[in-house]
Design a protein around this motif. Structure first.
Motif, short mmCIF file in Angstrom:
data_model
loop_
_atom_site.label_atom_id
_atom_site.label_comp_id
_atom_site.label_asym_id
_atom_site.label_seq_id
_atom_site.Cartn_x
_atom_site.Cartn_y
_atom_site.Cartn_z
N ILE A 1 -4.47 23.24 0.22
CA ILE A 1 -3.13 23.07 -0.33
C ILE A 1 -2.08 22.93 0.76
O ILE A 1 -1.23 22.05 0.72
CB ILE A 1 -2.80 24.27 -1.26
CG1 ILE A 1 -3.66 24.18 -2.52
CG2 ILE A 1 -1.33 24.28 -1.62
CD1 ILE A 1 -3.51 25.35 -3.45
N THR A 2 -2.16 23.78 1.78
CA THR A 2 -1.12 23.73 2.81
C THR A 2 -1.19 22.43 3.61
O THR A 2 -0.16 21.86 3.96
CB THR A 2 -1.25 24.92 3.77
OG1 THR A 2 -2.62 25.09 4.12
CG2 THR A 2 -0.73 26.18 3.14
N VAL B 1 12.89 29.49 2.64
CA VAL B 1 12.02 30.42 3.35
C VAL B 1 10.63 30.42 2.71
O VAL B 1 9.61 30.34 3.39
CB VAL B 1 12.63 31.83 3.35
CG1 VAL B 1 11.60 32.85 3.81
CG2 VAL B 1 13.85 31.88 4.25
N PHE B 2 10.63 30.47 1.37
CA PHE B 2 9.36 30.44 0.63
C PHE B 2 8.54 29.22 1.04
O PHE B 2 7.35 29.31 1.36
CB PHE B 2 9.67 30.40 -0.88
CG PHE B 2 8.51 30.03 -1.75
CD1 PHE B 2 7.50 30.95 -2.00
CD2 PHE B 2 8.43 28.78 -2.33
CE1 PHE B 2 6.43 30.61 -2.81
CE2 PHE B 2 7.36 28.43 -3.14
CZ PHE B 2 6.36 29.36 -3.38
N THR B 3 9.20 28.04 1.06
CA THR B 3 8.51 26.80 1.39
C THR B 3 7.92 26.86 2.80
O THR B 3 6.76 26.50 3.02
CB THR B 3 9.49 25.62 1.32
OG1 THR B 3 10.18 25.69 0.08
CG2 THR B 3 8.78 24.30 1.42
N ILE C 1 11.71 29.53 11.46
CA ILE C 1 12.14 29.25 10.08
C ILE C 1 13.64 29.01 10.01
O ILE C 1 14.09 28.01 9.44
CB ILE C 1 11.71 30.40 9.14
CG1 ILE C 1 10.19 30.31 8.92
CG2 ILE C 1 12.44 30.31 7.81
CD1 ILE C 1 9.63 31.37 8.01
N ALA D 1 0.28 19.69 1.57
CA ALA D 1 1.73 19.81 1.46
C ALA D 1 2.42 19.39 2.76
O ALA D 1 3.53 18.88 2.75
CB ALA D 1 2.11 21.25 1.12
N GLU E 1 7.35 29.54 4.72
CA GLU E 1 6.33 30.58 4.86
C GLU E 1 4.98 30.11 4.33
O GLU E 1 3.94 30.42 4.90
CB GLU E 1 6.75 31.85 4.08
CG GLU E 1 7.79 32.70 4.79
CD GLU E 1 8.16 33.93 3.96
OE1 GLU E 1 8.83 34.81 4.49
OE2 GLU E 1 7.79 34.00 2.77
N ASN E 2 5.03 29.34 3.23
CA ASN E 2 3.79 28.81 2.67
C ASN E 2 3.01 28.04 3.72
O ASN E 2 1.78 28.09 3.77
CB ASN E 2 4.09 27.81 1.54
CG ASN E 2 4.60 28.50 0.30
OD1 ASN E 2 4.40 29.69 0.14
ND2 ASN E 2 5.26 27.75 -0.56
N LEU E 3 3.75 27.27 4.54
CA LEU E 3 3.10 26.40 5.52
C LEU E 3 2.86 27.12 6.84
O LEU E 3 2.54 26.50 7.83
CB LEU E 3 3.95 25.15 5.73
CG LEU E 3 4.18 24.36 4.44
CD1 LEU E 3 5.02 23.15 4.68
CD2 LEU E 3 2.85 23.96 3.81
N ARG E 4 3.05 28.43 6.81
CA ARG E 4 2.78 29.26 7.98
C ARG E 4 3.60 28.85 9.20
O ARG E 4 3.11 28.84 10.32
CB ARG E 4 1.29 29.25 8.33
CG ARG E 4 0.50 30.08 7.33
CD ARG E 4 -0.72 29.39 6.87
NE ARG E 4 -1.11 29.90 5.55
CZ ARG E 4 -2.12 29.44 4.86
NH1 ARG E 4 -2.88 28.49 5.32
NH2 ARG E 4 -2.39 29.93 3.67
N VAL E 5 4.83 28.46 8.94
CA VAL E 5 5.74 28.20 10.04
C VAL E 5 6.08 29.55 10.67
O VAL E 5 6.41 30.49 9.95
CB VAL E 5 7.03 27.51 9.53
CG1 VAL E 5 8.05 27.38 10.64
CG2 VAL E 5 6.69 26.15 8.95
N PRO E 6 5.97 29.67 12.00
CA PRO E 6 6.26 30.97 12.62
C PRO E 6 7.65 31.47 12.24
O PRO E 6 8.59 30.69 12.16
CB PRO E 6 6.20 30.66 14.12
CG PRO E 6 5.39 29.41 14.23
CD PRO E 6 5.58 28.66 12.96
#
Lengths: 551, 252
Positions: free
Chosen positions: A76-77, A104-106, A117, A80, A108-113
């Motif tokens: 999924i990630t 932030v939710f978006t 963010i 996206a 964080e989903n993609l594991r952005v440090p």
């Protein structure tokens, strides 16, 4: 980059909604997917991202590759990060209460440090011009602003592929222009690929470089530059009920009238000016749709008379000093910016909202003294969401319902029901459940049930919302029939092209009152400050000003 | 209104939501062993004072919110007096020839106050905790699966929308039904389009969340760290003191 070969998609227990779709899309292209309702455009959009069949149950066969890999097998990630989806409904694209939390939710989903963010969030909001709304509650924003926030979320992710599923269809013209311009800036980037599904094309043709036309089964029937396709496939597109941008529509007529040929139709205003310069002004003007002529002033007494009406929410005045009358056989459009009070006016007219001061007379009687059922006998009201009004399990019963309540005899009911089923093209689905109809069918049914009771006034809230051209035309044909039978038809709309071609009279709300009440022609002839009302000239009128050789 | 209270700059609002939740359960637990009047009364007064002074919630609003619970609490007194398990010996007075005993009144008031304590501690939690921080804390500290946490957030956003929609649906149906229908049936029937709309909305939101890369896993970065801070130490210390003085000392 996107490669599709003979892709067929079928939902469980249903005919395939896409059958044999083939296309190749390269990086940097901005592709418009065109096709009638039900041609599987949205289904394709989901499949390109991989959501279908990953989370939406469906069977996909054929070869579908995005960046050389089937999107369905990506996690999924990863999917996206590569391809983002923008949906049409501004209310259902978010899961967090505020703009900041959603972004932030978006990320964080993609594991952005975590430390990146803030920067990416601010950059995205800067790009969309929404930085001042960073701590706003999303519920409090207008539809256009919500859509810009949705764009901001995608911009923060910065994927290569943007799949836009009718991003403008639920917006008013002013927001539509703003969001379209925003998308245009993304389209300009050479490394971004846009895939756009949209009905109303006027705002987007500036940056669409390629059009792909699907037929009812989801097969590609035409693929190429929009101007050429609109020209070579004009008949097919018309038959499929696809809206053409206004310049193309007028260009088509002009060619037919002058019996000349060109390589392509104009799709933007600029192209239209070049195109029309080869023809005499008179011919050019004759090829443009004409506004409706207001008929003779009615000799009959008004069905609805509003005298110095005012409305307010708590202490906030919505409008005041509004006076007008509606006569039998009138087709009237109510226009105004978002929040100008169009819906409130409709609610006051129908006795839903208590009036603060002034009076509304229905057939000469003060509405304040009427019981709900007496009001219902006079007004047919078609809500924006047709489903809200359906009460029975079949289309046929739905139409009979009002007549049964009114106590008609069975013979009359059967006859009238059959007539309406034919008139509204609902005969073939008379036994279906109203909730299972297509959007256009639902809208037609919601009007059909409202004309069963012989009400003298018909009020519609955004009647063409989400309809394709064929369905919109069919709807207005029916409304025109109602008008000819002596009903007063009143609709609220944002669509000025619709107002220009379908309404004879315009009521405009602005600055907390009624600022215009008169013919549609005079409304658009340049003497009224439309910017103040928050509406634009219809594209047809712009073309009239810009077209034709003056030699 | 509620949001403004929940995010107000005050002590209780800064306390970690998990601690407040824990304190709520602790108070509920200790209340089980209390049968007198003075303990619940003391807890109630202290709770209201805490919400007012430490949570900066207007007293008037607080009392209005507690009013329905007070009525509920009073029903215990009434029940105990009219239908006692065992009528007390100390008859105070008669109402329509029915003896009213002190013991029964005491039991009733105790039960009623207990209900009020539950209500006031719940209010302490609800009025000073924003849903977002609650869900974030539960995910980060109590290992709630993000799929459930963020799903709850999305559902929470729907509530006001659903209420608005229900009003419109009822009006739309009233117009169809010519304004004449039994009320109960009307409500029940309005549920069908409401549910249909809600399901569709939920579906769309789920798609939007997935398209934004939400996979429900715990592998996500944390922009806001819901860590325990100094405030939480003070709160915990104060709470332990409170429990000791009110519940534990009298036992020993």
């Amino acid at each position: 980059m996107i490669y599709a070969e003979n892709v067929t998609i079928a939902y469980p227990y249903a005919e395939p909604s896409v059958e044999g779709f083939s296309a190749e899309i390269r990086t940097g292209e901005n592709v418009l997917l065109l096709g009638p309702s039900g041609s599987g455009k949205s289904t394709l959009a989901l499949a390109l991202q991989g959501i279908l069949p990953r989370s939406v149950e469906a069977e996909v066969s054929g070869e579908l590759n995005v960046f050389g890999e089937n999107p369905a097998v990506k996690c999924i990630t990863e999917a996206a990060r590569e391809a983002a989806l923008l949906f049409q409904d501004p209310d259902t694209q978010f899961c967090m209460p505020t703009v900041r939390e959603e972004l932030v939710f978006t990320l964080e989903n993609l594991r952005v440090p975590a430390e990146d963010i803030e920067g990416r969030m601010l950059e995205a909001l800067q790009f969309t011009g929404m930085l001042s709304c960073i701590d706003a509650r999303i519920d409090m924003l207008s539809g256009g602003m919500k859509q810009k926030i949705a764009v901001s979320c995608i911009a923060a992710v910065n994927p290569e592929i943007w799949i836009l599923d009718e991003p403008l269809s639920q917006l008013d013209p002013v927001s539509r222009e703003a969001v379209a311009a925003l998308l245009g800036r993304i389209a300009e980037a050479p490394d971004k690929t846009l895939i756009l599904i949209e009905h109303q094309l006027n705002e987007v043709m500036e940056w669409v470089s390629r059009a792909v036309v699907l037929n009812r089964n989801g097969q590609v029937t035409a693929d190429g530059s929009p101007g050429r396709i609109f020209y070579s496939h004009a008949a097919v597109l018309e038959a499929e009920g696809v809206w053409l941008p206004a310049p193309a529509e007028a260009g088509k007529k002009l060619l037919r009238k002058t019996e000349t040929t060109k390589a392509a139709l104009p799709v933007t205003l600029r192209e239209w000016e070049v195109f029309a310069a080869d023809y005499p002004v008179a011919e050019v003007h004759a090829s443009l749709p004409q506004s409706k002529q207001g008929g003779e002033p009615s000799q009959k007494p008004p069905v609805l008379k509003v005298e110095r009406a005012a409305s307010a929410y708590s202490m906030q005045t919505v409008f005041e000093n509004v006076s007008f009358s509606l006569y039998p056989g009138e087709m009237t459009a109510v226009v105004g910016a978002n929040g100008a009070g169009k819906s409130t006016l409709a609610r006051v007219l129908t006795g839903w909202e208590p009036i603060k001061s002034g009076t509304v007379y229905v057939n000469g009687q003060d509405i304040a003294g009427l019981k709900p059922y007496e009001i219902a006998k006079t007004f047919g009201i078609v809500f924006q969401q047709p489903e809200h009004q359906f009460l029975t399990p079949t289309v046929e019963e739905e139409i009979r319902y009002g007549m049964e309540i009114a106590g008609w005899c069975e013979e009359d009911i059967v006859q009238q029901t059959n007539e309406l089923l034919i008139q509204f093209q609902l005969g073939h689905i008379r036994k279906n459940h109203p909730f299972r109809l297509s959007q256009g069918e639902k809208r037609r049914l919601s009007v059909a049930v409202m004309v069963t009771n012989n009400q003298s006034i018909l009020i519609l809230d955004e009647p063409t919302f989400g309809l394709d051209k064929r369905n919109a035309d069919a709807l207005f044909e029916v409304l025109e029939q109602c008008r000819q039978r002596g009903k007063a038809v009143l609709w609220l709309t944002h669509d000025m092209d619709l107002v220009y071609t379908k309404a004879a009279r315009v009521l405009a709300l602005a600055e907390r009152t009624l600022v215009y009440d008169g013919s549609v022609e005079a409304f658009f002839d340049g003497s009224i400050d439309l910017g103040k009302i928050g509406v634009r000239l219809p594209s047809v009128q712009l073309m009239r000003l810009g077209g034709g050789s003056h030699a | 209104m509620l949001e403004e209270l929940q995010t107000r700059d005050a002590f209780l609002q800064r306390v970690h939501p998990t601690l407040k939740l824990l304190s709520l359960f602790t108070v509920f637990f200790f209340m089980i062993f209390i049968y007198d009047i003075w303990h619940p009364l003391a807890v109630l007064v202290l709770t209201i004072a805490a919400i007012f002074f430490l949570g900066k919630v207007p007293l008037k609003l607080l009392l209005i919110l507690l009013l329905p619970f007070a009525l509920f609490g009073f029903s215990f007194v009434w029940l105990q007096v009219v239908f006692p398990e065992e009528r007390g010996a100390t008859v105070l007075f008669y109402v329509f020839h029915m003896p009213v005993a002190l013991e029964n009144i005491q039991t009733g008031v105790s039960l009623g106050l207990r209900a009020m304590v539950f209500a006031s501690w719940s209010l302490l939690f609800v009025l000073t905790t924003s849903p977002v921080s609650l869900v974030m804390s539960l995910i980060q500290k109590w290992h709630m699966p993000p799929s459930i946490g963020y799903g709850m957030m999305a559902a929470y956003r729907f509530l006001p929308q659903l209420r608005k929609e229900l009003v419109i649906i009822r009006r739309a149906r009233q117009i169809r039904g010519m304004g004449s229908k039994p009320r109960m049936r009307e409500w029940k029937e309005a549920g069908v389009p409401l549910m249909a709309g809600a399901v569709r909305k939920a579906e769309r939101t789920a798609l939007a969340m997935e398209s934004k890369g939400f996979d429900g896993s715990r592998k996500r970065t944390r922009y806001v760290q819901m860590n325990y801070k100094k405030t939480d130490v003070w709160f915990t210390a104060g709470f332990i003191l409170f429990i000791t003085v009110v519940f534990l000392l009298p036992l020993s």
